[in-house]
Each structure stands twice: as structure tokens, then as C-alpha cells.
Write an enzyme that holds these catalytic residues in place. Structure first.
Site, PDB file in Angstrom:
ATOM      1  N   GLU A 205       2.492  19.929  10.020  1.00  0.00           N
ATOM      2  CA  GLU A 205       2.746  19.914  11.287  1.00  0.00           C
ATOM      3  C   GLU A 205       4.258  19.566  10.975  1.00  0.00           C
ATOM      4  O   GLU A 205       4.608  19.626  11.834  1.00  0.00           O
ATOM      5  CB  GLU A 205       2.430  19.992  12.119  1.00  0.00           C
ATOM      6  CG  GLU A 205       1.037  20.592  12.153  1.00  0.00           C
ATOM      7  CD  GLU A 205       0.074  21.043  13.633  1.00  0.00           C
ATOM      8  OE1 GLU A 205       0.055  19.889  14.311  1.00  0.00           O
ATOM      9  OE2 GLU A 205      -1.621  21.619  13.184  1.00  0.00           O
ATOM     10  N   LYS A 337      -4.863  28.057  22.255  1.00  0.00           N
ATOM     11  CA  LYS A 337      -4.236  29.217  20.735  1.00  0.00           C
ATOM     12  C   LYS A 337      -4.550  30.014  21.348  1.00  0.00           C
ATOM     13  O   LYS A 337      -5.957  30.621  21.065  1.00  0.00           O
ATOM     14  CB  LYS A 337      -5.390  28.131  19.815  1.00  0.00           C
ATOM     15  CG  LYS A 337      -4.625  26.703  19.348  1.00  0.00           C
ATOM     16  CD  LYS A 337      -5.483  25.935  18.251  1.00  0.00           C
ATOM     17  CE  LYS A 337      -5.088  24.971  18.168  1.00  0.00           C
ATOM     18  NZ  LYS A 337      -5.868  23.873  17.373  1.00  0.00           N
TER      19      LYS A 337
END
EC number: 4.2.1.11
Length: 427
Positions: A205, A337
């Protein structure tokens, strides 16, 4: 009527070099919407099913040609000719076509790609930016970013058990200034690590992934970076953690291998409370195993008034599970999400349910991302107030931040940046 006249699914690659699904939806007017779906590394057991081919000799079994075929055959036949502006009806059609509780037949990756591409095509047809199409005239709040600047756990190959160490800029007047703050702290941290001879390689990330001796040492170093960048920890910049505790919960214990600890639920709650007392932590995500609801209740009772407790693997963007959590007083926030649930309609329902209960909703990326920036538009369109989309490196993360900059510019004087007030669950 914005009639759908063509749908094309294809296999593309995500930020980890693994296959994922992209979809184009073409309308009668010639307008097109394109969307690509993300994929997670640490996943909740009750997430909607991401359909993979399982053919070992091709992409290590991770191909998505079956999901793509579903788009180009069954799904295409079912939604061809439908009005793209009827998002709820279209998503209902997808759900009925799949016919399972967890989207295991068509695949949540196939269904989400179509759901998102339809929305993008409809927004384009309506002449509206996507955030405005989602939220109407009330969409004007930029989200506070949780920026993952140190990666551990399943997102990095190092000794840190906690998966994400994040900075949260809260004192700035605009999103643009908050983003600048985050970038400056990121570069200050890189210099500190470099000066210590520690790795400045980044994880999935975009955060750094050095070998710290403990979570405490990592947090202390981040505080130094905040100060080195010219900001005040606890005032200008707060901290947030994603424990991803399900990843290190074994045999009824929270096993912090990097620190040589084996803790019960109560002991791990105390461990997190100690960190929260020592450092300016405003948010802890997945602080307990997804199935350890007793542990979650302990943690919520202990910290829920002063710390945002975010359920990710716990709730998996699912309104049925979230409703149960709200009724039992578990956590005070949900991570959103889009690929955990598989359609935009269900995603928006989870956000609205959270808000009605006084829970916050944090819009989130996945560790396997693409250049698709739809979650930035969702964060503003739904006035979510918070977003988690990685560090200040890797274009798959930066694409979301850059889209938020464009949205803030488009909004002009009516744009707002909530800062600390985004944590309304702690008032």
C-alpha cells in the site's frame, strides 16, 4: 432512457501483478463507463466471493477468465437494454441472477465491475461528475485521509504484527493542505529511516516496511517524523492503526510474534489501551479477531468512547452483520470496501445504516488496487468523512488522492474539510 447496448469484460492486472476484472458498459448514446475492481490480501471469512479460475498453470491459479466470461455472457444478456440510471434495479437484477448469499456463482468481482461501470456510464450520460451523480447537491465534504505510512502484517515482509500504521491530518483547512501534510510527514519519515540505515522499500500500500523492534518503536518514530515535518502530533496529526488481528489470532490467543507475546482477548484489549494512552491514536481497525465478539465487546466497552473502533473483517460491508453489531454494541465504525459486498447499492446501504446508528463509515481501498478512483467519488458523494487509500507513493494509491484534489477544485468555495469532526462517533 440511458439504455445499455454493450458490455465488455476483460482481465487486467492489479497493483500486485495479479489478474483482476475490468468492465466497459456502452450506452445507446455512445457514452461509456469503465471500472476495475480491487482485491484484498487480508480478507474476512464472510466477504463476498471473488471468483478465481484455480488453474495452477496460469497466474498461479489467480486468473479471472471465468468471472470475465460471466460478464460477457450471462450478465450481458440479463442487463442488455436496461436503463443505466436505474442503479438499484440493475444491482437487484445482478443479485437475482447470481442467486447465492455470497455471490459465489457469478463472482463478486464480476458483479462489482458491472455495477460500477454502469454508474460511471450513467453519470457521464447525465453530464455529472461521478461524486455528484452519487450524492446530488449535498455532496460537498472531502474525507479525512488515513495514510498508511508504515506497513506490517500481511502487507509487508517484516517483523511488525500490526498491519498498518497511519497518520491522520486533522487541523488543516482543506483536503489539499491535509494531503501536503501527509506527504511531508512521509518524506520526513523516509529521511529518518534512511539516516538509521533502515529499509525504505515500500509494501503493498505504499508505506515503508522496515524491521522495527516493536509496535511502540514504530509509533515513536512516526511521532518524530511528524515533528521533523513541522507539525504537532496530537494536534495537527493523529495516529491510526489497522491491527488486522484475525491474521495473528491462533488457538484462542493473539500471538504477536514480533514481540514474543501471546495474549488473551482481555490482555490484548489492555495492550491496545496502553498504546492509546501513550500515543495520540484516534482510530483502531480490526482490534480483535472477526469471530471474537466477546473480545470486541471488551474492547468497545474499554475504548469505544474515546477511540474510533473500526470493523473491517468484522462487518465485511454487510448490513446484516453490521445490524447485529449495532444491536450488541460492538465497535463504533465500519470500514467500507466495495468488493467485500459486490454492488454499489449494497455498499451505499451499509454506509447509510452506519450513519443512522451514529457509527462512522470509512471508505477503503484494498491492498491489490488499480488506477480506478471510484472510491474517491464515493467518499465525497456519500459525505462519508473518512477515507483509507494508502500511502503517499505508488500511483495506484495516489490516483485516489489526485481525484479528491480534482473534486475539491470542482466544488470550489462550497468544499469542506471536516478534520476532527469527522470522528463524530467520539463526541
Amino acid at each position: 432512457m440511458s439504455a445499455i447496448v454493450d458490455i465488455i469484460g476483460r482481465e487486467i492486472l492489479d497493483s500486485r501483478g495479479n489478474p483482476t476484472v475490468e468492465c466497459d458498459v456502452l450506452l445507446e448514446s455512445g457514452t461509456m463507463g469503465r471500472a476495475a475492481v480491487p482485491s484484498g490480501a487480508s480478507t474476512g471469512s464472510r466477504e463476498a466471493i471473488e471468483l478465481r479460475d484455480g488453474e495452477a498453470g496460469r497466474y498461479g491459479g489467480k486468473g479471472v477468465l471465468k468471472a470475465v466470461e460471466h460478464i460477457n455472457t450471462e450478465i450481458s444478456e440479463a442487463i442488455m437494454g436496461l436503463d443505466a440510471s436505474e442503479q438499484a434495479f440493475l444491482d437487484k437484477t445482478l443479485l437475482e441472477l447470481d442467486g447465492t448469499d455470497n455471490k459465489s456463482r457469478l463472482g463478486a468481482n464480476a458483479m462489482l465491475a458491472v455495477s460500477m461501470a454502469v454508474a460511471k456510464a450513467a453519470a457521464e450520460e447525465a453530464g455529472l461528475p461521478l461524486y455528484r451523480y452519487f450524492g446530488g447537491s449535498g455532496a460537498m465534504q472531502l474525507p479525512v485521509p488515513m495514510m498508511n505510512i508504515v506497513n506490517g502484517g500481511a502487507h509487508a515482509n517484516n517483523s511488525l504484527d500490526i498491519q498498518e500504521f497511519m497518520i491522520v491530518p486533522v487541523s488543516q483547512p482543506t483536503f489539499r493542505e491535509a494531503l501536503r501534510c501527509g506527504a511531508e510527514v512521509f518524506h520526513a519519515l523516509k529521511k529518518i529511516l534512511s539516516d538509521r540505515g533502515m529499509s525504505t522499500a515500500v509494501g503493498d500500500e505504499g508505506g515503508f516496511a522496515p524491521n522495527f523492534g516493536s509496535n511502540d518503536e514504530c509509533l515513536s518514530t512516526i511521532l518524530q517524523a511528524i515533528e521533523k515535518a513541522g507539525y504537532r502530533a496530537g494536534e495537527d496529526v493523529l495516529l491510526a492503526l489497522d491491527c488486522a488481528a484475525s491474521e495473528f489470532y491462533h488457538d484462542g490467543k493473539y500471538q504477536l510474534a514480533g514481540e514474543g507475546l501471546q495474549l488473551s482477548s482481555a490482555e490484548f484489549a489492555d495492550y491496545l489501551a496502553t498504546l492509546a494512552d501513550k500515543f495520540p491514536i484516534v482510530s483502531i481497525e480490526d482490534g480483535m479477531h472477526e469471530g471474537d465478539w466477546e473480545g470486541w465487546k471488551l474492547l468497545t466497552d474499554k475504548l469505544g468512547k474515546k477511540i474510533q473502533l473500526v470493523g473491517d473483517d468484522l462487518f465485511v460491508t454487510n448490513t446484516r452483520i453490521l445490524k447485529e453489531g449495532i444491536e450488541k454494541g460492538i465497535a463504533n465504525s465500519i470500514l467500507i470496501k466495495i468488493n467485500q459486498i459486490g454492488t454499489l447499492t449494497e455498499t451505499f446501504a451499509a454506509i447509510e445504516m452506519a450513519k443512522r446508528a451514529g457509527y462512522t463509515a470509512v471508505i477503503s481501498h484494498r491492498s491489490g488496487e488499480t488506477e480506478d478512483s471510484t472510491i474517491a467519488d464515493i467518499a465525497v458523494g456519500l459525505n462519508a468523512g473518512q477515507i483509507k487509500t494508502g500511502s503517499l507513493s505508488r500511483s495506484d494509491r495516489i490516483s485516489k488522492y489526485n481525484q479528491l484534489l480534482r473534486i475539491e477544485e470542482d466544488l470550489g468555495d462550497i468544499a469542506s474539510y471536516p478534520g476532527k469532526s469527522a470522528f463524530y462517533n467520539l463526541r
